[in-house]
Design a protein around this motif. Structure first.
Motif, PDB file in Angstrom:
ATOM      1  N   SER B 199      -5.212  -2.472 -10.126  1.00 35.22           N
ATOM      2  CA  SER B 199      -5.971  -2.982  -8.975  1.00 35.22           C
ATOM      3  C   SER B 199      -6.634  -4.335  -9.270  1.00 35.22           C
ATOM      4  O   SER B 199      -7.304  -4.901  -8.408  1.00 35.22           O
ATOM      5  CB  SER B 199      -7.001  -1.954  -8.498  1.00 35.22           C
ATOM      6  OG  SER B 199      -7.977  -1.716  -9.491  1.00 35.22           O
ATOM      7  N   THR B 202     -10.041  -5.645  -8.130  1.00 29.22           N
ATOM      8  CA  THR B 202     -10.373  -5.749  -6.703  1.00 29.22           C
ATOM      9  C   THR B 202     -11.029  -4.482  -6.163  1.00 29.22           C
ATOM     10  O   THR B 202     -11.540  -4.485  -5.056  1.00 29.22           O
ATOM     11  CB  THR B 202      -9.122  -6.035  -5.848  1.00 29.22           C
ATOM     12  OG1 THR B 202      -8.226  -4.906  -5.941  1.00 29.22           O
ATOM     13  CG2 THR B 202      -8.407  -7.294  -6.309  1.00 29.22           C
ATOM     14  N   LEU B 203     -10.985  -3.389  -6.938  1.00 30.13           N
ATOM     15  CA  LEU B 203     -11.576  -2.131  -6.458  1.00 30.13           C
ATOM     16  C   LEU B 203     -12.737  -1.647  -7.333  1.00 30.13           C
ATOM     17  O   LEU B 203     -13.540  -0.827  -6.894  1.00 30.13           O
ATOM     18  CB  LEU B 203     -10.514  -1.021  -6.400  1.00 30.13           C
ATOM     19  CG  LEU B 203      -9.312  -1.239  -5.485  1.00 30.13           C
ATOM     20  CD1 LEU B 203      -8.356  -0.057  -5.586  1.00 30.13           C
ATOM     21  CD2 LEU B 203      -9.755  -1.449  -4.037  1.00 30.13           C
ATOM     22  N   VAL B 419      -0.114  -9.415  -9.490  1.00 24.45           N
ATOM     23  CA  VAL B 419      -0.060 -10.283  -8.313  1.00 24.45           C
ATOM     24  C   VAL B 419      -0.979 -11.489  -8.480  1.00 24.45           C
ATOM     25  O   VAL B 419      -0.558 -12.630  -8.312  1.00 24.45           O
ATOM     26  CB  VAL B 419      -0.458  -9.491  -7.046  1.00 24.45           C
ATOM     27  CG1 VAL B 419      -0.487 -10.407  -5.826  1.00 24.45           C
ATOM     28  CG2 VAL B 419       0.507  -8.331  -6.828  1.00 24.45           C
ATOM     29  N   GLN B 427       3.577 -10.453  -1.001  1.00 20.71           N
ATOM     30  CA  GLN B 427       3.137  -9.072  -0.782  1.00 20.71           C
ATOM     31  C   GLN B 427       3.597  -8.532   0.581  1.00 20.71           C
ATOM     32  O   GLN B 427       4.013  -7.393   0.696  1.00 20.71           O
ATOM     33  CB  GLN B 427       1.612  -8.961  -0.913  1.00 20.71           C
ATOM     34  CG  GLN B 427       1.099  -9.218  -2.323  1.00 20.71           C
ATOM     35  CD  GLN B 427       1.632  -8.207  -3.322  1.00 20.71           C
ATOM     36  OE1 GLN B 427       1.282  -7.050  -3.310  1.00 20.71           O
ATOM     37  NE2 GLN B 427       2.549  -8.645  -4.174  1.00 20.71           N
ATOM     38  N   HIS B 431       5.871  -5.300   0.658  1.00 20.54           N
ATOM     39  CA  HIS B 431       5.276  -4.020   1.045  1.00 20.54           C
ATOM     40  C   HIS B 431       5.314  -3.729   2.538  1.00 20.54           C
ATOM     41  O   HIS B 431       5.129  -2.582   2.939  1.00 20.54           O
ATOM     42  CB  HIS B 431       3.833  -3.941   0.536  1.00 20.54           C
ATOM     43  CG  HIS B 431       3.718  -4.063  -0.950  1.00 20.54           C
ATOM     44  ND1 HIS B 431       4.246  -3.125  -1.797  1.00 20.54           N
ATOM     45  CD2 HIS B 431       3.181  -5.021  -1.742  1.00 20.54           C
ATOM     46  CE1 HIS B 431       4.017  -3.500  -3.058  1.00 20.54           C
ATOM     47  NE2 HIS B 431       3.379  -4.642  -3.052  1.00 20.54           N
ATOM     48  N   VAL B 437      -2.072  -0.315   4.542  1.00 16.74           N
ATOM     49  CA  VAL B 437      -2.694   0.814   3.836  1.00 16.74           C
ATOM     50  C   VAL B 437      -3.533   0.285   2.673  1.00 16.74           C
ATOM     51  O   VAL B 437      -4.670   0.706   2.460  1.00 16.74           O
ATOM     52  CB  VAL B 437      -1.618   1.804   3.344  1.00 16.74           C
ATOM     53  CG1 VAL B 437      -2.232   2.863   2.445  1.00 16.74           C
ATOM     54  CG2 VAL B 437      -0.914   2.445   4.525  1.00 16.74           C
ATOM     55  N   MET B 438      -2.971  -0.672   1.931  1.00 17.74           N
ATOM     56  CA  MET B 438      -3.718  -1.263   0.810  1.00 17.74           C
ATOM     57  C   MET B 438      -4.990  -1.939   1.324  1.00 17.74           C
ATOM     58  O   MET B 438      -6.056  -1.816   0.717  1.00 17.74           O
ATOM     59  CB  MET B 438      -2.848  -2.273   0.060  1.00 17.74           C
ATOM     60  CG  MET B 438      -1.612  -1.640  -0.570  1.00 17.74           C
ATOM     61  SD  MET B 438      -0.604  -2.851  -1.469  1.00 17.74           S
ATOM     62  CE  MET B 438       0.950  -1.931  -1.594  1.00 17.74           C
ATOM     63  N   LYS B 440      -6.681  -1.177   3.971  1.00 20.28           N
ATOM     64  CA  LYS B 440      -7.650  -0.146   4.378  1.00 20.28           C
ATOM     65  C   LYS B 440      -8.368   0.430   3.157  1.00 20.28           C
ATOM     66  O   LYS B 440      -9.557   0.724   3.218  1.00 20.28           O
ATOM     67  CB  LYS B 440      -6.938   0.973   5.145  1.00 20.28           C
ATOM     68  CG  LYS B 440      -6.611   0.582   6.583  1.00 20.28           C
ATOM     69  CD  LYS B 440      -5.884   1.712   7.298  1.00 20.28           C
ATOM     70  CE  LYS B 440      -5.481   1.273   8.699  1.00 20.28           C
ATOM     71  NZ  LYS B 440      -4.638   2.283   9.370  1.00 20.28           N
ATOM     72  N   ILE B 441      -7.639   0.606   2.074  1.00 21.03           N
ATOM     73  CA  ILE B 441      -8.250   1.134   0.853  1.00 21.03           C
ATOM     74  C   ILE B 441      -9.263   0.138   0.298  1.00 21.03           C
ATOM     75  O   ILE B 441     -10.388   0.487  -0.057  1.00 21.03           O
ATOM     76  CB  ILE B 441      -7.161   1.474  -0.180  1.00 21.03           C
ATOM     77  CG1 ILE B 441      -6.336   2.674   0.318  1.00 21.03           C
ATOM     78  CG2 ILE B 441      -7.777   1.765  -1.548  1.00 21.03           C
ATOM     79  CD1 ILE B 441      -5.083   2.939  -0.491  1.00 21.03           C
ATOM     80  N   LYS B 442      -8.849  -1.134   0.241  1.00 15.98           N
ATOM     81  CA  LYS B 442      -9.776  -2.181  -0.225  1.00 15.98           C
ATOM     82  C   LYS B 442     -11.034  -2.205   0.647  1.00 15.98           C
ATOM     83  O   LYS B 442     -12.158  -2.234   0.128  1.00 15.98           O
ATOM     84  CB  LYS B 442      -9.053  -3.534  -0.185  1.00 15.98           C
ATOM     85  CG  LYS B 442      -9.933  -4.765  -0.342  1.00 15.98           C
ATOM     86  CD  LYS B 442     -10.376  -5.018  -1.770  1.00 15.98           C
ATOM     87  CE  LYS B 442     -11.125  -6.355  -1.884  1.00 15.98           C
ATOM     88  NZ  LYS B 442     -11.695  -6.561  -3.226  1.00 15.98           N
ATOM     89  N   ILE B 456      -4.588 -10.161  -5.144  1.00 16.06           N
ATOM     90  CA  ILE B 456      -3.628  -9.196  -4.586  1.00 16.06           C
ATOM     91  C   ILE B 456      -3.530  -9.378  -3.070  1.00 16.06           C
ATOM     92  O   ILE B 456      -2.488  -9.757  -2.554  1.00 16.06           O
ATOM     93  CB  ILE B 456      -3.957  -7.709  -4.881  1.00 16.06           C
ATOM     94  CG1 ILE B 456      -4.067  -7.451  -6.405  1.00 16.06           C
ATOM     95  CG2 ILE B 456      -2.858  -6.803  -4.297  1.00 16.06           C
ATOM     96  CD1 ILE B 456      -4.320  -5.971  -6.769  1.00 16.06           C
ATOM     97  N   LEU B 457      -4.646  -9.102  -2.358  1.00 17.17           N
ATOM     98  CA  LEU B 457      -4.665  -9.109  -0.895  1.00 17.17           C
ATOM     99  C   LEU B 457      -5.603 -10.179  -0.386  1.00 17.17           C
ATOM    100  O   LEU B 457      -6.708 -10.325  -0.902  1.00 17.17           O
ATOM    101  CB  LEU B 457      -5.222  -7.769  -0.392  1.00 17.17           C
ATOM    102  CG  LEU B 457      -4.472  -6.521  -0.775  1.00 17.17           C
ATOM    103  CD1 LEU B 457      -5.384  -5.318  -0.603  1.00 17.17           C
ATOM    104  CD2 LEU B 457      -3.224  -6.370   0.075  1.00 17.17           C
TER     105      LEU B 457
END
Lengths: 461, 461
Positions: B199, B202-203, B419, B427, B431, B437-438, B440-442, B456-457
């Motif tokens: 991750s 980032t998390l 990344v 990305q 993906h 989905v990623m 939303k998790i972030k 990453i995002l």
């Protein structure tokens, strides 16, 4: 959350054909239970989609009507995973049961979720390949991915999560994603493969799985080694692992369970604590490994070791092991199966098994102990008369004591069966603050809590 | 997001000691870059915590002031992961560099994030153990987990994610969680180990890692096999894997890279496309495997094979391989290193490497091709003059063509480097819907996007 109304069912029949939507009482009953002792509960309706698009559309409809959605493979789960306690719609994947593609040079296979383990292995055998995960039950690939199943071969090949390269998943809003790719490794984006495997239908429904497979080993050798005590057998396993001998399977079967094996499978194995072992490799390497293994087990008081190199004897041995749970069920008609499933660091295994036997005796319960001891995972199989409240209470108490013993020693409440409904009460103790992270993920991906509601995590209505 | 103000820095000095908080220009510069070609950017402040509690408290403060947080290991990342483009606070983990516990019987080790690979292996050697992941750079465990690093041994032992049993993680609100346990397998709750590994900060920030280690193999054999063409070498690898020969490492080094190796490492290896191989096991098994392997490579036009059984020669071989990136950097003073990092299904590898060489030639770029070919992962090493706009544009174009080729064939844009900032633009293509989905998790775990923002995002401010 709502029940599935007549109107909802009528709309389902506009998406699917008449025969793919059932409110037949027998069908509902078939989808009201799994192989565990957990209370049954019928869904309102069962659908049998044939394509990803159909899955997506029925889920969109469920979202619109706020109807719960429970995915169903073959119902071989052991903690009530597929039992729809909030009723609603069960999606049965038995019509999505095709092996879609075998990429033999890449050691990959793409399957639909309803494909069973034995069906897949039959197909793969033509290519000299096999699928490694072997939980005993002839479960579906979708179900095995949903619970992160493992079984006898995990010690060498890993668990279900290790085999998943890509999932096609239908999310709660009906959208369709892919969680991975076909490459052997990737550092791109968050690890959605890992997140969705083991999510027990609470985050999405799997509609395609790309899985890693292996070449059938050049040489396979199986053995049964008997010991005077379970402790000796467990110590032998620890010594084998520490010696770096690459076992492919190493299963413990205690004395009561050996008796059950002989009765059910009509074998005449010694009725003593026994290790069932298997080694995969080349002939020269295996001979050296096995020689070393023999020295180790003899040093741990092994009283007899039998090798089985021919395929038939080897298959009989593993069938006997696999049928053990059924042997218990068969041996105690009218009773229900409760299986504990803790997993601990290997150094704690001997103590944990000792503690289990002592606790069984203290509570006056009959139970057999078996286990995938190479992983530190063992099961106590209890046959419970669900009408005998005292026996049920004792079994619950026993399960809890086993779990607490494991959690206090860095273990987990479930090595391979999953949480479902049965291990929910231990999630707080096991995960602590991390449970909030899981709740946030569930909330983000399934904001209305419609996907297998209240499994793994309690989220409220 | 805010810059770190004087007030913020003053408050940091109330949590940490004076010497653990730095706004010294040299220190800021040291934390403005990694080993890649990506543009530099300095943080406002660098902190050097010594405990999990300190990490939690500085993160709480950052949350209060809405200051970005970037974790920093040794700065050996290759896609700009640790470069703080939104400035703010960099957390340098170099003072959290203790090996906390070695559980030799469980094959587990607990470390702080700043422990380096070589430091860990030096400790483990005393117990006859080793840590398998070997990305070349002497990176920290925290950094390797953040990027899901792998390297030469992944073909046998797996990637970083496969070694992580538990992480202690400080989340964006300063709370502390554990993502796993000490058991070899678990089906309890969502797979947070897998989610947090890779991750890239980032998390959450890792403050402790429990990792799987292995017994040093009884017998190790290394070899160099030379081929007339890269194609022949790659075909040999595919054939070795298909034959089921369990290689522990298999590295491709092309002709230009062999020249660089010889120059930098003062070796006199043949300057032809070469496979560096290693096998781990018992002596009898290895001898049989290696005999079989020899037949296969000779069948694929191998023109010379040299075995190195003694430790010194073996170490020299792997050092030469590991130093290859530095050899290029050394050989092109003033230029910056750009490394491609795609990974494909093994059946597509030969075509992909062929396509890379052809594209290099078409664009008139000089580059060496090396790779962890057993995983389908290869790198093209380009030395770029960052002041030559045309060369930079060509290199970017090249990287993009390599990535697109891989993505169109089921591959990934990054096999092991991650990344960071460099692979962000791919990305969406890789993906698709899963990127939501990623996101939303972030969003769920870092609602203010303060943790390594826009790596990453892209999440916006």
């Amino acid at each position: 959350m709502n029940r599935a109304t007549d109107e909802f069912v009528a709309e389902l029949k506009e998406i699917l054909s008449e025969s793919q939507v059932s409110i037949n009482e027998t069908v509902l009953e078939q989808h009201s239970k799994d192989e565990s002792y957990h209370a049954i509960s019928k869904p309102d309706v069962v659908v049998f989609p044939m394509t990803t698009k159909e899955v997506s559309e029925v889920i969109k409809l469920a979202n619109q009507y706020q109807v719960p959605v429970v995915p169903f493979g073959l119902g071989s789960s052991l903690e009530g995973h597929v039992i729809p306690y909030d009723r609603g719609m069960t999606i049965d994947f038995s019509l999505m049961n095709k092996v879609l593609e075998i990429r033999e040079n890449d050691f990959l296979v793409k399957v639909q979720p309803g494909v069973t383990r034995s069906q897949l292995n039959k197909e793969l055998k033509k290519y000299g390949l096999f699928f490694s995960v072997d939980p005993g039950a002839d479960a579906t690939m979708g179900g095995m991915a949903a619970t992160n199943a493992s079984g006898t071969t995990a010690v060498k090949y890993g668990v279900m999560r290790d085999q998943v390269r890509d999932l096609e998943v239908v999310l709660a809003d009906g959208s369709i994603i892919h969680t991975g790719n076909l490459a052997a490794k990737s550092s791109s984006g968050y690890h959605l493969n890992g997140l969705f495997v083991g999510s027990e239908g609470t985050l999405g429904c799997f509609t395609e799985l790309t899985l890693r497979v292996y070449g059938i080993p050049e040489y396979i050798l199986a053995a049964r080694a008997s010991f005077p005590t379970v402790d000796d057998a467990v110590e032998a396993v620890v010594a084998i692992l520490q010696a770096g001998i690459p076992v492919a399977r190493v299963e413990l079967v205690d004395e009561p369970s050996m008796k059950q094996v002989n009765q059910y499978s009509e074998t005449d194995y010694k009725e003593q604590p026994t290790l069932f072992l298997e080694f995969h490799g080349n002939e020269a390497g295996l001979k050296q490994d096995v020689q070393f293994m023999k020295e180790i087990v003899l040093d741990k008081n092994c009283v007899g070791i039998e090798f089985e190199t021919d395929n038939a004897a080897r298959h009989r041995l593993w069938e006997a092991r696999h049928h053990l749970a059924y042997a218990y069920v068969h041996g105690y008609p009218g009773k229900k199966l409760m299986v504990t499933d803790v997993c601990l660091p290997i150094s704690e295994l001997s103590g944990a098994i000792h503690h289990s036997r002592k606790t069984l005796d203290l509570l006056g319960l009959n139970g057999g102990i078996v286990g995938h001891v190479g992983d530190g995972n063992f099961h106590v199989l209890l046959m419970i008369d669900m009408n005998d409240k005292e026996e049920v209470a004792k079994a619950d108490d026993f399960n809890e004591q086993i779990v607490m013993y494991a959690l206090e020693r860095g273990g987990t409440c479930t090595g391979e069966h999953g949480v479902g409904i049965g291990k929910q009460k231990y999630q707080e103790k096991e995960h602590g603050e991390a449970l909030n992270v899981m709740r946030k993920i569930k909330q983000a991906l399934d904001p209305h809590h419609l996907f297998n509601p209240n499994k793994i995590l309690k989220m409220g209505k």
